[in-house]
Design a protein around this motif. Sequence first.
Motif, PDB file in Angstrom:
ATOM      1  N   GLY A  99       0.818  -1.751  -0.050  1.00 42.94           N
ATOM      2  CA  GLY A  99       0.089  -0.344  -0.313  1.00 42.94           C
ATOM      3  C   GLY A  99       0.730   1.217   0.359  1.00 42.94           C
ATOM      4  N   MET A 100       1.554   1.456   0.875  1.00 42.52           N
ATOM      5  CA  MET A 100       2.511   2.070   1.213  1.00 42.52           C
ATOM      6  C   MET A 100       3.527   2.034   1.603  1.00 42.52           C
ATOM      7  SD  MET A 100       1.709   5.865   3.260  1.00 42.52           S
ATOM      8  CE  MET A 100      -0.106   6.839   2.258  1.00 42.52           C
ATOM      9  N   SER A 101       5.001   1.905   1.588  1.00 41.66           N
ATOM     10  CA  SER A 101       6.479   2.124   1.363  1.00 41.66           C
ATOM     11  C   SER A 101       6.948   3.107   3.040  1.00 41.66           C
ATOM     12  CB  SER A 101       7.404   2.429   1.230  1.00 41.66           C
ATOM     13  OG  SER A 101       7.854   3.648   0.694  1.00 41.66           O
ATOM     14  N   GLY A 102       7.954   2.295   3.745  1.00 43.40           N
ATOM     15  CA  GLY A 102       8.314   3.020   4.989  1.00 43.40           C
ATOM     16  C   GLY A 102       8.991   3.885   4.453  1.00 43.40           C
ATOM     17  N   ILE A 103       9.203   4.091   3.426  1.00 45.03           N
ATOM     18  CA  ILE A 103       9.746   5.193   3.798  1.00 45.03           C
ATOM     19  C   ILE A 103       8.949   6.758   2.522  1.00 45.03           C
ATOM     20  CG2 ILE A 103      11.206   6.695   1.378  1.00 45.03           C
ATOM     21  CD1 ILE A 103      13.195   5.068   3.751  1.00 45.03           C
ATOM     22  N   GLU A 104       7.917   6.167   1.862  1.00 45.16           N
ATOM     23  CA  GLU A 104       6.978   7.060   1.529  1.00 45.16           C
ATOM     24  C   GLU A 104       6.148   7.684   3.330  1.00 45.16           C
ATOM     25  OE1 GLU A 104       4.527   6.089  -1.872  1.00 45.16           O
ATOM     26  OE2 GLU A 104       5.039   4.293  -0.814  1.00 45.16           O
ATOM     27  N   ILE A 105       5.992   6.623   3.906  1.00 45.81           N
ATOM     28  CA  ILE A 105       5.453   6.611   5.219  1.00 45.81           C
ATOM     29  C   ILE A 105       6.011   8.282   6.039  1.00 45.81           C
ATOM     30  CG2 ILE A 105       4.549   6.019   7.584  1.00 45.81           C
ATOM     31  CD1 ILE A 105       3.571   3.486   6.445  1.00 45.81           C
ATOM     32  N   LEU A 106       7.362   7.510   5.822  1.00 44.27           N
ATOM     33  CA  LEU A 106       8.335   7.944   7.420  1.00 44.27           C
ATOM     34  C   LEU A 106       8.156   9.907   6.980  1.00 44.27           C
ATOM     35  CD1 LEU A 106      10.578   9.078   9.259  1.00 44.27           C
ATOM     36  CD2 LEU A 106      11.737   7.885   7.867  1.00 44.27           C
ATOM     37  N   GLU A 107       8.430  10.189   5.386  1.00 42.14           N
ATOM     38  CA  GLU A 107       8.381  11.422   4.213  1.00 42.14           C
ATOM     39  C   GLU A 107       7.583  12.154   4.974  1.00 42.14           C
ATOM     40  OE1 GLU A 107       9.863  13.247   0.168  1.00 42.14           O
ATOM     41  OE2 GLU A 107       8.843  11.256   0.553  1.00 42.14           O
ATOM     42  N   LYS A 108       5.673  11.256   4.620  1.00 49.18           N
ATOM     43  CA  LYS A 108       4.562  12.387   4.871  1.00 49.18           C
ATOM     44  C   LYS A 108       4.549  12.883   5.998  1.00 49.18           C
ATOM     45  CE  LYS A 108       1.165  10.958   2.795  1.00 49.18           C
ATOM     46  NZ  LYS A 108       0.932  11.780   1.758  1.00 49.18           N
ATOM     47  N   LEU A 109       4.778  11.554   6.602  1.00 48.74           N
ATOM     48  CA  LEU A 109       4.624  12.958   8.576  1.00 48.74           C
ATOM     49  C   LEU A 109       5.226  13.342   8.562  1.00 48.74           C
ATOM     50  CD1 LEU A 109       4.296   8.925  10.522  1.00 48.74           C
ATOM     51  CD2 LEU A 109       2.475  10.020   9.716  1.00 48.74           C
ATOM     52  N   ARG A 110       6.510  13.584   8.374  1.00 48.97           N
ATOM     53  CA  ARG A 110       7.824  14.312   8.726  1.00 48.97           C
ATOM     54  C   ARG A 110       7.354  15.658   7.996  1.00 48.97           C
ATOM     55  NH1 ARG A 110       8.801  11.865  13.297  1.00 48.97           N
ATOM     56  NH2 ARG A 110      10.249  10.582  13.739  1.00 48.97           N
ATOM     57  N   GLY A 111       6.841  15.486   6.998  1.00 49.21           N
ATOM     58  CA  GLY A 111       6.440  16.693   6.182  1.00 49.21           C
ATOM     59  C   GLY A 111       5.187  17.366   6.583  1.00 49.21           C
ATOM     60  N   SER A 112       4.318  16.062   7.632  1.00 53.16           N
ATOM     61  CA  SER A 112       2.482  17.488   8.001  1.00 53.16           C
ATOM     62  C   SER A 112       3.260  17.524   9.394  1.00 53.16           C
ATOM     63  CB  SER A 112       1.895  16.349   7.377  1.00 53.16           C
ATOM     64  OG  SER A 112       2.238  14.781   8.017  1.00 53.16           O
ATOM     65  N   GLY A 113       4.913  17.163  10.006  1.00 54.26           N
ATOM     66  CA  GLY A 113       5.090  17.848  11.304  1.00 54.26           C
ATOM     67  C   GLY A 113       4.911  17.115  12.466  1.00 54.26           C
ATOM     68  N   VAL A 114       4.353  15.731  12.215  1.00 55.31           N
ATOM     69  CA  VAL A 114       4.561  14.523  13.033  1.00 55.31           C
ATOM     70  C   VAL A 114       5.267  13.904  13.682  1.00 55.31           C
ATOM     71  CG1 VAL A 114       3.781  12.074  13.719  1.00 55.31           C
ATOM     72  CG2 VAL A 114       2.356  13.431  11.908  1.00 55.31           C
TER      73      VAL A 114
END
Length: 251
Positions: free
Chosen positions: A65-80
């Motif tokens: 569904g979504m790779s770990g790298i994508e998850i990491l990038e999106k979370l940090r990009g959204s301020g998590v």
Amino acid sequence: MKWGIEPMARKLLVIEDEPTLSRLISYNLSQDGYEVVLEEHGTGGYERARREAFDLILLDLMLPGMSGIEILEKLRGSGVKTPIVILTAKNAEEDIVLGLKLGADDYITKPFGVSEMLARVGAVIRRTSGEETEYAVPAASESKISLGALTIYPDKYEVTLGQQAINLRPKEFEVLLYLARKPGVVMTRDDLMNAVWGFDYIGGQRTVDVHVSSLRKKLELDPGSVHIDSIRGVGYKLVVAQAKVDSRPSL
């Protein structure tokens, strides 16, 4: 003082799609006193991490569904800012380096032992929850450090170079702050590792190199004013064209 009230268990999110490994991780974390939430799909794990509060996320990099790298990038990009420990295959150095650059706090390579996992999880939680503050948290009396065109505001985690704000991740900021407190002095990788990541950090010195490399790129806005030099086989030092420390004196 309140008596008879147990402290709340740390809440961890484990995003791992391999059922046997996921259950093993969950069981051992639970036995160690953590509250564990499991997600086996990348998209579901991302949504859970984005909307719920966790003390730490264990994130596999190979997910449906979504790779770990994508998850990491999106979370940090959204301020998590939830601490994230990535799980990656042995010898996958490129994945480790990319994960650290994107804001992961640590990594564990598969296969790994239970003791190593618990040690790494515990160390990251202690560092990020403020339980280890001897080096990473600046003194309350220190309002700013000025070195040439570089200005660091320790209490606000802000940096400017010239008149431009430099966006640094927390660990990049702490590396820069440690070097800036002794400009021109060589700091070994061990110095930086202990000061920024803590004495019980069991990751490799490659973590320091990755963060310094990222810092260098961000300081390239004015390399003539300040830059980081490598001292082969030793460590790093912050070089300032006109080193001048301007910090509020302690009371």
